[in-house]
Design a protein around this motif. Sequence first.
Motif, PDB file in Angstrom:
ATOM      1  N   UNK A  44      24.217 -24.750  44.881  1.00 55.18           N
ATOM      2  CA  UNK A  44      22.950 -25.492  44.839  1.00 55.18           C
ATOM      3  C   UNK A  44      22.777 -26.423  46.036  1.00 55.18           C
ATOM      4  N   UNK A  45      23.470 -26.137  47.128  1.00 58.24           N
ATOM      5  CA  UNK A  45      23.277 -26.903  48.354  1.00 58.24           C
ATOM      6  C   UNK A  45      22.132 -26.285  49.153  1.00 58.24           C
ATOM      7  N   UNK A  46      21.232 -27.114  49.666  1.00 62.21           N
ATOM      8  CA  UNK A  46      20.118 -26.640  50.472  1.00 62.21           C
ATOM      9  C   UNK A  46      20.497 -26.732  51.944  1.00 62.21           C
ATOM     10  N   UNK A  47      20.573 -25.595  52.619  1.00 63.41           N
ATOM     11  CA  UNK A  47      20.962 -25.527  54.021  1.00 63.41           C
ATOM     12  C   UNK A  47      19.860 -24.832  54.823  1.00 63.41           C
ATOM     13  N   UNK A  48      19.994 -24.867  56.148  1.00 68.41           N
ATOM     14  CA  UNK A  48      18.964 -24.247  56.987  1.00 68.41           C
ATOM     15  C   UNK A  48      19.553 -23.813  58.316  1.00 68.41           C
ATOM     16  N   UNK A  49      18.911 -22.843  58.935  1.00 64.19           N
ATOM     17  CA  UNK A  49      19.255 -22.443  60.296  1.00 64.19           C
ATOM     18  C   UNK A  49      17.986 -21.971  60.986  1.00 64.19           C
ATOM     19  N   UNK A  50      18.021 -21.939  62.313  1.00 65.71           N
ATOM     20  CA  UNK A  50      16.862 -21.529  63.100  1.00 65.71           C
ATOM     21  C   UNK A  50      17.157 -20.224  63.821  1.00 65.71           C
ATOM     22  N   UNK A  51      16.235 -19.290  63.750  1.00 71.57           N
ATOM     23  CA  UNK A  51      16.376 -18.024  64.462  1.00 71.57           C
ATOM     24  C   UNK A  51      15.303 -17.954  65.545  1.00 71.57           C
ATOM     25  N   UNK A  52      15.711 -17.605  66.762  1.00 72.29           N
ATOM     26  CA  UNK A  52      14.801 -17.535  67.898  1.00 72.29           C
ATOM     27  C   UNK A  52      13.855 -16.349  67.737  1.00 72.29           C
ATOM     28  N   UNK A  53      12.649 -16.480  68.294  1.00 72.12           N
ATOM     29  CA  UNK A  53      11.677 -15.387  68.250  1.00 72.12           C
ATOM     30  C   UNK A  53      12.287 -14.066  68.716  1.00 72.12           C
TER      31      UNK A  53
END
Length: 281
Positions: free
Chosen positions: A44-53
Amino acid sequence: MPPRPRKQVLRKEEDPMGKSKKNKVIKIEQVSDGYKIFYETNQKNLLAYTIHYGLLNFTEKELMNMNKAGGYTAVYVEDSIIYAKDMSLWEKLVYIMIKSYSNANCEAYPSIELLEDSSGHSHTTIIEAIDKLAERGTILAVRSRRRTNDDQRYMNNLYKFKKPNDSEYLTYIPLNLVFCKSLNINAKMLYIFLLAKAKNGYMVTVTKEELKEYLCVRTWDTVKKHIETLHQLGFIYTYCSAAKGPEKEKGIRFLLRRICTKELMITDEDIENVIGTEAVS
């Protein structure tokens, strides 16, 4: 168009590739250099990452592993064809398949056998769709039968298309999707529908009712199976639940993979272990 990505293009608060594939995508939003994907772990941990176009574009290898027509890797198709309510999904796909072989004069010469072998769709179905397209004047079809008595299938063919006017919207459809033998008609047309909705972008939000209506199916489970197949094969990068419009209709937000211009193409080394790993419950 965005600049060509460098080797280290995936900026992560947490590496989702090392986690369970059951992570649930919560939200997708556009940022300055790509898209940020928020997901919830089993803990239940909210994580994120960014992916380049750039990582959402098909690689050169992916575009080579398909049926190339005259060296092309994609075909421009009128949105009026994609959205036409008086055309079946089969008619639309066969139109796109034939147009994939068209030249600068809007003429194409593929045999029925070539269309059948390259797409995996049946001879009879292709013939029936062409007959319907010709009857309504969508294409001009001139076909000749084999001369042997025991084989009455069509042989050489000429198809002529109308030239789209300058004001008409066109969608650039990748041929690795059109001729993919692992996808059925509904899955292919679902991706094409999403691509037309996304225009020149990668992210698009549509309601569940829109998808069911376009595919002419009654249950959401049927649509979801096609979405999961497209996701597994790398045509849809990821997706999540979303609300659309002022009435907050239940919808799905998709992050698509698509074709890009040659100068922006990336290598397999850049994209390795990145595409298609998020699972959405």
